[in-house]
Design a protein around this motif. Structure first.
Motif, PDB file in Angstrom:
ATOM      1  N   PRO A 151      48.182  36.213  26.332  1.00 22.25           N
ATOM      2  CA  PRO A 151      48.426  36.160  27.780  1.00 22.25           C
ATOM      3  C   PRO A 151      47.268  36.686  28.634  1.00 22.25           C
ATOM      4  CG  PRO A 151      50.357  36.980  26.638  1.00 22.25           C
ATOM      5  CD  PRO A 151      49.259  36.924  25.623  1.00 22.25           C
ATOM      6  N   HIS A 152      46.314  37.396  28.020  1.00 23.87           N
ATOM      7  CA  HIS A 152      45.219  37.980  28.784  1.00 23.87           C
ATOM      8  C   HIS A 152      43.960  37.144  28.785  1.00 23.87           C
ATOM      9  CE1 HIS A 152      47.705  41.490  28.698  1.00 23.87           C
ATOM     10  NE2 HIS A 152      47.723  41.442  27.383  1.00 23.87           N
ATOM     11  N   THR A 153      43.751  36.423  27.684  1.00 29.09           N
ATOM     12  CA  THR A 153      42.442  35.804  27.530  1.00 29.09           C
ATOM     13  C   THR A 153      42.437  34.689  26.487  1.00 29.09           C
ATOM     14  OG1 THR A 153      40.090  36.391  27.301  1.00 29.09           O
ATOM     15  CG2 THR A 153      41.593  37.372  25.709  1.00 29.09           C
ATOM     16  N   ILE A 154      41.400  33.849  26.583  1.00 28.11           N
ATOM     17  CA  ILE A 154      41.100  32.879  25.522  1.00 28.11           C
ATOM     18  C   ILE A 154      39.689  33.186  25.053  1.00 28.11           C
ATOM     19  CG2 ILE A 154      40.593  30.451  25.053  1.00 28.11           C
ATOM     20  CD1 ILE A 154      42.724  29.775  27.210  1.00 28.11           C
ATOM     21  N   VAL A 155      39.530  33.389  23.742  1.00 25.32           N
ATOM     22  CA  VAL A 155      38.195  33.675  23.209  1.00 25.32           C
ATOM     23  C   VAL A 155      37.875  32.671  22.106  1.00 25.32           C
ATOM     24  CG1 VAL A 155      36.725  35.362  22.051  1.00 25.32           C
ATOM     25  CG2 VAL A 155      38.407  36.148  23.731  1.00 25.32           C
ATOM     26  N   PHE A 156      36.730  32.002  22.252  1.00 24.81           N
ATOM     27  CA  PHE A 156      36.195  31.167  21.175  1.00 24.81           C
ATOM     28  C   PHE A 156      35.264  32.068  20.360  1.00 24.81           C
ATOM     29  CE2 PHE A 156      36.980  26.786  22.854  1.00 24.81           C
ATOM     30  CZ  PHE A 156      37.348  27.082  24.156  1.00 24.81           C
ATOM     31  N   ALA A 157      35.425  32.127  19.050  1.00 22.84           N
ATOM     32  CA  ALA A 157      34.547  32.981  18.247  1.00 22.84           C
ATOM     33  C   ALA A 157      34.165  32.271  16.958  1.00 22.84           C
ATOM     34  CB  ALA A 157      35.232  34.302  17.922  1.00 22.84           C
ATOM     35  N   ILE A 158      32.925  32.499  16.541  1.00 15.18           N
ATOM     36  CA  ILE A 158      32.444  31.919  15.286  1.00 15.18           C
ATOM     37  C   ILE A 158      32.008  33.068  14.388  1.00 15.18           C
ATOM     38  CG2 ILE A 158      30.768  30.352  14.232  1.00 15.18           C
ATOM     39  CD1 ILE A 158      30.665  28.842  16.884  1.00 15.18           C
ATOM     40  N   ARG A 164      32.469  32.457  23.788  1.00 14.12           N
ATOM     41  CA  ARG A 164      32.950  32.108  25.116  1.00 14.12           C
ATOM     42  C   ARG A 164      34.278  32.792  25.372  1.00 14.12           C
ATOM     43  NH1 ARG A 164      34.151  26.106  27.816  1.00 14.12           N
ATOM     44  NH2 ARG A 164      34.898  27.022  29.776  1.00 14.12           N
ATOM     45  N   GLU A 165      34.454  33.240  26.616  1.00 11.69           N
ATOM     46  CA  GLU A 165      35.745  33.813  26.998  1.00 11.69           C
ATOM     47  C   GLU A 165      36.227  33.160  28.288  1.00 11.69           C
ATOM     48  OE1 GLU A 165      35.929  38.026  28.063  1.00 11.69           O
ATOM     49  OE2 GLU A 165      38.050  38.039  27.457  1.00 11.69           O
ATOM     50  N   PHE A 166      37.518  32.843  28.339  1.00 11.20           N
ATOM     51  CA  PHE A 166      38.148  32.348  29.554  1.00 11.20           C
ATOM     52  C   PHE A 166      39.315  33.285  29.833  1.00 11.20           C
ATOM     53  CE2 PHE A 166      41.067  29.632  31.997  1.00 11.20           C
ATOM     54  CZ  PHE A 166      40.194  29.084  32.932  1.00 11.20           C
ATOM     55  N   LYS A 167      39.106  34.167  30.810  1.00 15.64           N
ATOM     56  CA  LYS A 167      40.113  35.208  31.051  1.00 15.64           C
ATOM     57  C   LYS A 167      41.254  34.691  31.899  1.00 15.64           C
ATOM     58  CE  LYS A 167      37.012  39.158  30.959  1.00 15.64           C
ATOM     59  NZ  LYS A 167      36.182  39.980  31.813  1.00 15.64           N
ATOM     60  N   ASN A 168      42.381  35.319  31.768  1.00 18.13           N
ATOM     61  CA  ASN A 168      43.500  35.023  32.659  1.00 18.13           C
ATOM     62  C   ASN A 168      43.220  35.656  34.014  1.00 18.13           C
ATOM     63  OD1 ASN A 168      45.827  34.828  34.116  1.00 18.13           O
ATOM     64  ND2 ASN A 168      47.175  35.162  32.357  1.00 18.13           N
ATOM     65  N   ARG A 169      42.953  34.788  34.974  1.00 16.85           N
ATOM     66  CA  ARG A 169      42.714  35.250  36.349  1.00 16.85           C
ATOM     67  C   ARG A 169      43.698  34.567  37.291  1.00 16.85           C
ATOM     68  NH1 ARG A 169      37.156  36.439  35.521  1.00 16.85           N
ATOM     69  NH2 ARG A 169      37.008  38.661  35.235  1.00 16.85           N
ATOM     70  N   ARG A 171      45.969  35.795  38.997  1.00 16.48           N
ATOM     71  CA  ARG A 171      46.191  36.482  40.277  1.00 16.48           C
ATOM     72  C   ARG A 171      45.167  36.058  41.325  1.00 16.48           C
ATOM     73  NH1 ARG A 171      42.311  40.380  39.527  1.00 16.48           N
ATOM     74  NH2 ARG A 171      41.954  40.561  37.306  1.00 16.48           N
ATOM     75  N   LEU A 172      44.077  35.392  40.886  1.00 11.59           N
ATOM     76  CA  LEU A 172      43.119  34.841  41.848  1.00 11.59           C
ATOM     77  C   LEU A 172      43.365  33.346  42.073  1.00 11.59           C
ATOM     78  CD1 LEU A 172      39.857  36.573  40.537  1.00 11.59           C
ATOM     79  CD2 LEU A 172      41.351  37.311  42.405  1.00 11.59           C
ATOM     80  N   GLY A 173      44.486  32.867  41.562  1.00 12.77           N
ATOM     81  CA  GLY A 173      44.832  31.459  41.761  1.00 12.77           C
ATOM     82  C   GLY A 173      44.154  30.520  40.782  1.00 12.77           C
ATOM     83  N   ILE A 174      43.632  31.070  39.681  1.00 17.85           N
ATOM     84  CA  ILE A 174      42.974  30.230  38.677  1.00 17.85           C
ATOM     85  C   ILE A 174      43.991  29.944  37.571  1.00 17.85           C
ATOM     86  CG2 ILE A 174      41.141  30.196  36.949  1.00 17.85           C
ATOM     87  CD1 ILE A 174      39.762  32.314  38.989  1.00 17.85           C
ATOM     88  N   PRO A 175      44.269  28.651  37.312  1.00 17.22           N
ATOM     89  CA  PRO A 175      45.299  28.363  36.310  1.00 17.22           C
ATOM     90  C   PRO A 175      44.911  28.832  34.912  1.00 17.22           C
ATOM     91  CG  PRO A 175      44.301  26.323  37.150  1.00 17.22           C
ATOM     92  CD  PRO A 175      43.687  27.451  37.912  1.00 17.22           C
ATOM     93  N   PHE A 176      45.911  29.248  34.148  1.00 17.14           N
ATOM     94  CA  PHE A 176      45.703  29.727  32.778  1.00 17.14           C
ATOM     95  C   PHE A 176      46.834  29.173  31.922  1.00 17.14           C
ATOM     96  CE2 PHE A 176      46.070  32.761  29.281  1.00 17.14           C
ATOM     97  CZ  PHE A 176      44.738  32.939  28.925  1.00 17.14           C
ATOM     98  N   PRO A 177      46.507  28.603  30.742  1.00 13.19           N
ATOM     99  CA  PRO A 177      47.568  28.020  29.905  1.00 13.19           C
ATOM    100  C   PRO A 177      48.475  29.114  29.335  1.00 13.19           C
ATOM    101  CG  PRO A 177      45.405  27.749  28.864  1.00 13.19           C
ATOM    102  CD  PRO A 177      45.173  28.429  30.170  1.00 13.19           C
ATOM    103  N   LYS A 178      49.750  29.013  29.609  1.00  9.29           N
ATOM    104  CA  LYS A 178      50.628  30.122  29.266  1.00  9.29           C
ATOM    105  C   LYS A 178      52.037  29.688  28.865  1.00  9.29           C
ATOM    106  CE  LYS A 178      51.908  33.058  32.373  1.00  9.29           C
ATOM    107  NZ  LYS A 178      51.869  33.961  33.554  1.00  9.29           N
ATOM    108  N   HIS A 279      33.091  31.923  40.229  1.00  8.46           N
ATOM    109  CA  HIS A 279      32.661  32.999  41.114  1.00  8.46           C
ATOM    110  C   HIS A 279      33.022  34.370  40.568  1.00  8.46           C
ATOM    111  CE1 HIS A 279      31.532  29.938  43.893  1.00  8.46           C
ATOM    112  NE2 HIS A 279      32.733  29.419  43.854  1.00  8.46           N
ATOM    113  N   VAL A 280      33.900  34.386  39.537  1.00  4.13           N
ATOM    114  CA  VAL A 280      34.295  35.693  39.010  1.00  4.13           C
ATOM    115  C   VAL A 280      33.990  35.861  37.528  1.00  4.13           C
ATOM    116  CG1 VAL A 280      36.094  36.222  40.688  1.00  4.13           C
ATOM    117  CG2 VAL A 280      36.647  34.804  38.710  1.00  4.13           C
ATOM    118  N   GLN A 281      33.636  34.785  36.839  1.00  5.28           N
ATOM    119  CA  GLN A 281      33.274  34.937  35.433  1.00  5.28           C
ATOM    120  C   GLN A 281      32.311  33.822  35.066  1.00  5.28           C
ATOM    121  OE1 GLN A 281      36.930  34.462  33.228  1.00  5.28           O
ATOM    122  NE2 GLN A 281      36.812  32.259  33.230  1.00  5.28           N
ATOM    123  N   GLU A 282      31.638  34.000  33.942  1.00  6.35           N
ATOM    124  CA  GLU A 282      30.703  32.959  33.520  1.00  6.35           C
ATOM    125  C   GLU A 282      31.434  31.872  32.770  1.00  6.35           C
ATOM    126  OE1 GLU A 282      26.593  34.066  32.304  1.00  6.35           O
ATOM    127  OE2 GLU A 282      27.643  35.939  32.024  1.00  6.35           O
TER     128      GLU A 282
END
Ligand code: NAG
Ligand code: NAG
Length: 282
Positions: A151-158, A164-169, A171-178, A279-282
């Protein structure tokens, strides 16, 4: 026993217990769903091999649908001249407004680097590509490709190095698969229209069949059993994990040295403005 030794013991014990849970027989976890026999279980289900020839590719998917998980698979990619081939490995929910967490391995001429293409879709919309080269040759040995999705994050790892990380944001109106459970899919197919060096290099069919291999699948995940989510292990730290300091440093190292494309630094693709998360993460 010193504290560190103790921790190592606990750690080893965990691995043994977990190893018992996912016995390694891929037949239990996957269906080969495409390719008229070009995808196969081998070594009594210890391995899946996908092949591609000039007639068609092949693919498999998981029997279970997962709602959050730490999913690991060891993959050995198509060796030699793999130009034009794509090995896709992804989680995807059903329906048009699907969510997806996506790896695609784009082949290349012998001696030229594979490109690892990644994307995150929410509600059927992607356009969040990041691409990487690798710090090793992915065709000589198996390497572990992981997706951590909680629920907090998506992390691609090798090999446990986050790329790569795609955080749950939200609360800033950015959709997150949940909410939508996802199945794990993989396929090997011909994409020489676009895959290698922008589509300039075509598949050399004299090298066919092309082959990718998979083993040591492990899912610490929640699956639906009789309509209810059931999570293993129940107290799994994967469900709450975020990146620690060491992992963040590794992620920075990958970004600096191996990332070759980032949608967030490509404003010409977004005449209406870059996606909010840029604007808030890479
Ligand atoms: C596809 O491969 C087969 C076996 O190598 C060959 O006989 C056939 O001519 C090929 N077909 C095309 C369309 O290239
Ligand atoms: C293939 O190799 C070229 C040259 O090194 C590189 O620019 C490219 O990113 C590599 N990957 C693909 C998929 O073209």
């Amino acid at each position: 026993m010193g504290c560190t030794k103790m921790m190592i013991w606990v750690f080893l014990l965990e691995i043994l217990i977990m190893g018992g849970v996912n016995g390694g027989n891929l037949v239990q976890d996957f269906d080969i769903n495409w390719g008229y026999g070009r995808g196969k279980f081998v070594n009594n289900g210890q391995l899946i091999e996908l092949t591609l020839d000039n007639f068609t590719g092949s693919g498999f998917h998981s029997k279970n649908e997962y709602l959050f998980g730490k999913i690991d698979m060891q993959i050995k990619l198509v060796p030699g001249n793999s130009a034009g081939t794509v090995t896709a490995y992804y989680l995807r929910s059903q329906g048009d407004a699907f969510d997806e967490i996506d790896y695609e391995f784009l082949g290349n001429l012998t001696g030229q680097p594979y490109t690892v293409h990644t994307n995150v879709y929410t509600g059927g919309r992607g356009d969040r590509e990041q691409q990487f080269h690798l710090w090793f040759d992915p065709t000589t040995n198996f390497h572990t490709y992981s997706i951590l999705w909680n629920p907090h994050t998506i992390v691609f790892a090798i090999d446990e190095i986050p790329i790569r990380e795609f955080k749950n944001r939200e609360r800033l109106g950015i959709p997150f698969p949940k909410f939508k459970p996802m199945r794990l899919h993989s396929s090997l197919w011909n994409a020489d229209q676009w895959a290698t060096q922008g589509g300039r290099i075509k598949t050399d069919w004299s090298q066919a069949p092309f082959r990718a291999s998979y083993r040591n699948f492990r899912a610490d995940a929640c699956v639906k059993i009789a309509g209810r989510p059931s999570c293993s292990p129940r107290t799994g730290s994967w469900l709450t994990r975020t990146l620690d300091g060491l992992s963040q440093n590794r992620l920075k190292w990958v970004r600096r040295k191996y990332r070759i494309y980032n949608y967030c630094t490509d404003p010409k693709r977004y005449p209406q403005g870059l996606p909010k998360e840029c604007h808030v993460q890479e």
